[in-house]
Design a protein around this motif. Structure first.
Motif, PDB file in Angstrom:
ATOM      1  N   LYS A  18       0.816  -1.219   0.000  1.00  0.00           N
ATOM      2  CA  LYS A  18       0.000   0.000   0.000  1.00  0.00           C
ATOM      3  C   LYS A  18       0.850   1.271   0.000  1.00  0.00           C
ATOM      4  O   LYS A  18       0.428   2.309  -0.460  1.00  0.00           O
ATOM      5  CB  LYS A  18      -0.951  -0.012   1.198  1.00  0.00           C
ATOM      6  N   ALA A  19       2.089   1.163   0.478  1.00  0.00           N
ATOM      7  CA  ALA A  19       3.002   2.312   0.494  1.00  0.00           C
ATOM      8  C   ALA A  19       3.739   2.455  -0.839  1.00  0.00           C
ATOM      9  O   ALA A  19       4.652   3.250  -0.959  1.00  0.00           O
ATOM     10  CB  ALA A  19       4.003   2.166   1.635  1.00  0.00           C
ATOM     11  N   SER A  20       3.334   1.666  -1.838  1.00  0.00           N
ATOM     12  CA  SER A  20       3.903   1.691  -3.193  1.00  0.00           C
ATOM     13  C   SER A  20       5.320   1.137  -3.277  1.00  0.00           C
ATOM     14  O   SER A  20       6.030   1.392  -4.241  1.00  0.00           O
ATOM     15  CB  SER A  20       3.861   3.104  -3.794  1.00  0.00           C
ATOM     16  N   GLY A  42      11.761  -3.248  -2.523  1.00  0.00           N
ATOM     17  CA  GLY A  42      11.899  -2.114  -1.604  1.00  0.00           C
ATOM     18  C   GLY A  42      11.849  -0.762  -2.287  1.00  0.00           C
ATOM     19  O   GLY A  42      11.699   0.265  -1.637  1.00  0.00           O
ATOM     20  N   VAL A  43      11.952  -0.746  -3.613  1.00  0.00           N
ATOM     21  CA  VAL A  43      11.918   0.511  -4.366  1.00  0.00           C
ATOM     22  C   VAL A  43      10.484   1.021  -4.440  1.00  0.00           C
ATOM     23  O   VAL A  43       9.539   0.247  -4.591  1.00  0.00           O
ATOM     24  CB  VAL A  43      12.482   0.287  -5.795  1.00  0.00           C
ATOM     25  N   ILE A  58      -1.841   9.575 -10.210  1.00  0.00           N
ATOM     26  CA  ILE A  58      -1.959   8.140  -9.973  1.00  0.00           C
ATOM     27  C   ILE A  58      -1.153   7.689  -8.764  1.00  0.00           C
ATOM     28  O   ILE A  58      -1.604   6.877  -7.961  1.00  0.00           O
ATOM     29  CB  ILE A  58      -1.553   7.320 -11.231  1.00  0.00           C
ATOM     30  N   PHE A  59       0.021   8.255  -8.574  1.00  0.00           N
ATOM     31  CA  PHE A  59       0.870   7.815  -7.474  1.00  0.00           C
ATOM     32  C   PHE A  59       0.351   8.279  -6.115  1.00  0.00           C
ATOM     33  O   PHE A  59       0.562   7.613  -5.115  1.00  0.00           O
ATOM     34  CB  PHE A  59       2.311   8.263  -7.695  1.00  0.00           C
ATOM     35  N   TYR A  99      -2.509  -4.863  -1.327  1.00  0.00           N
ATOM     36  CA  TYR A  99      -1.406  -4.893  -2.277  1.00  0.00           C
ATOM     37  C   TYR A  99      -1.926  -4.491  -3.652  1.00  0.00           C
ATOM     38  O   TYR A  99      -3.127  -4.387  -3.871  1.00  0.00           O
ATOM     39  CB  TYR A  99      -0.829  -6.325  -2.392  1.00  0.00           C
ATOM     40  N   PHE A 100      -0.981  -4.327  -4.581  1.00  0.00           N
ATOM     41  CA  PHE A 100      -1.297  -4.062  -5.977  1.00  0.00           C
ATOM     42  C   PHE A 100      -0.518  -5.024  -6.853  1.00  0.00           C
ATOM     43  O   PHE A 100       0.674  -5.225  -6.640  1.00  0.00           O
ATOM     44  CB  PHE A 100      -0.886  -2.642  -6.396  1.00  0.00           C
ATOM     45  N   LEU A 101      -1.200  -5.602  -7.819  1.00  0.00           N
ATOM     46  CA  LEU A 101      -0.523  -6.346  -8.865  1.00  0.00           C
ATOM     47  C   LEU A 101      -0.325  -5.367  -9.996  1.00  0.00           C
ATOM     48  O   LEU A 101      -1.288  -4.769 -10.491  1.00  0.00           O
ATOM     49  CB  LEU A 101      -1.353  -7.547  -9.331  1.00  0.00           C
TER      50      LEU A 101
END
Length: 105
Positions: A18-20, A42-43, A58-59, A99-101
Motif C-alpha cells: 500500500k506504500a507503493s 523495496g523501491v 496516480i501515485f 497490495y497491488f498487482l
C-alpha cells in the motif's frame, strides 16, 4: 503454484504494498526494466518512472483505488532509456493487507 504461475506469465509483473514499495518482481519485470530483483525489492514505484511522471495523480491515489486502473506512463529503464508503457494497477488483499498487482506492457 502461485509463484510458478507468476513467473511463467510472459509479462512484466510486480507486486507492491500500500506504500507503493515493490515487494516482488517476476523475471520478465527484471528483463523489462533492467534491474535485478534485489535492486527492485523495496523501491517505490515512482522511482521506476521518468522524473516528470513522479508527481502524477496516480501515485498519490494508489492507496485508495478499489478496482483495476490502467495508465500510460513513461518508464525509465536502468540504462536511462525512457519507454512509454501501459501500466495496470490491480488492488487485492491477502491476510488483511492491501497490495497491488502491477502489469507493464
Amino acid at each position: 503454484m502461485f509463484k510458478a504461475m507468476i513467473e511463467g506469465v510472459p509479462l512484466p509483473l510486480m507486486i507492491a504494498n500500500k506504500a507503493s514499495q515493490i515487494i516482488f518482481a517476476n523475471t520478465w519485470a527484471e528483463k523489462f526494466v533492467g534491474y535485478s530483483r534485489p535492486e527492485l525489492v523495496g523501491v517505490n514505484l515512482r522511482d521506476l518512472y521518468a522524473p516528470y511522471e513522479r508527481s502524477r495523480y496516480i501515485f498519490s491515489m494508489l492507496s485508495n483505488i478499489q478496482k483495476t486502473i490502467e495508465v500510460d506512463l513513461d518508464l525509465r529503464r536502468k540504462s536511462g532509456e525512457i519507454l512509454t508503457s501501459s501500466v495496470s494497477f490491480a488492488p487485492f488483499h491477502h491476510d488483511g493487507t492491501s497490495y497491488f498487482l502491477i502489469t507493464v506492457s
